[in-house]
Design an enzyme around this catalytic site. Structure first.
Site, short mmCIF file in Angstrom:
data_model
loop_
_atom_site.label_atom_id
_atom_site.label_comp_id
_atom_site.label_asym_id
_atom_site.label_seq_id
_atom_site.Cartn_x
_atom_site.Cartn_y
_atom_site.Cartn_z
CG ASP A 9 -29.08 -11.48 23.71
OD1 ASP A 9 -28.33 -11.27 22.75
OD2 ASP A 9 -29.29 -10.63 24.63
CG ASN A 27 -25.74 -6.84 14.85
OD1 ASN A 27 -26.39 -6.62 13.83
ND2 ASN A 27 -26.29 -7.06 16.02
CB VAL A 40 -19.99 -8.92 22.64
CG1 VAL A 40 -18.98 -9.88 23.26
CG2 VAL A 40 -21.03 -8.49 23.69
CG HIS A 94 -22.20 -12.16 18.81
ND1 HIS A 94 -21.09 -11.36 18.95
CD2 HIS A 94 -23.27 -11.32 18.76
CE1 HIS A 94 -21.47 -10.09 18.98
NE2 HIS A 94 -22.79 -10.05 18.86
CG HIS A 134 -27.84 -11.64 17.33
ND1 HIS A 134 -28.17 -11.12 18.56
CD2 HIS A 134 -26.70 -11.01 16.95
CE1 HIS A 134 -27.28 -10.19 18.91
NE2 HIS A 134 -26.38 -10.10 17.94
#
Ligand code: 5GP
Length: 115
Positions: free
Chosen positions: A30, A87, A96, A100, A102
């Site tokens: 990240d 998220n 975004v 994805h 994390h």
């Protein structure tokens, strides 16, 4: 074709510190880490977010989690522990629009799931 920063990273049109890659999955650090280890794991095939995932995405969703575990292993945080976060949408702070995962670790992350 989706036009966002993660698609550009997949297409090698934007730089990223890539730490893991398979045919279907890409993982990179990240750019604004929230912990000593903060890696994003994404599917190469575009899925906007978890909400848009379909039955046909079942296999790749599993591969994302397995890749997250492998990234944690390779980043040396398997034993100490880590957090995996997705998220979804405004209230979760999703920025975004390319699914994805994390992977966060390398320090005590606190006790709250969203902390
Ligand atoms: P979200 O809030 O959507 O779940 O998380 C998006 C994440 O992408 C953020 O943690 C942010 O720092 C990261 N990010 C945004 N743009 C870039 C970029 O260009 N390169 C990298 N490596 N990470 C990015």
């Amino acid at each position: 074709m989706a036009d966002n920063i993660f698609q550009k990273i997949i297409d090698r049109e934007a730089p990223a510190d890539i730490v893991y890659e398979t045919e279907e999955v890409l993982a990179f650090k990240d750019i604004n880490p929230c912990a000593p280890v903060h890696v994003l794991v994404i599917p190469k095939r575009h899925i906007t977010r978890l909400r848009e995932a379909e039955g046909s995405d079942e296999a790749v969703l599993g591969k994302l989690l397995l890749a997250a575990a492998e990234v944690a292993r390779e980043q040396g945080i398997e034993e100490s522990g880590y957090r995996v976060v997705i998220n979804n949408g405004r209230d979760a702070g999703e920025i975004v629009p390319h699914l994805h995962v994390h992977v966060l670790g390398g320090q005590n992350l606190g006790s709250l799931p969203g902390g």
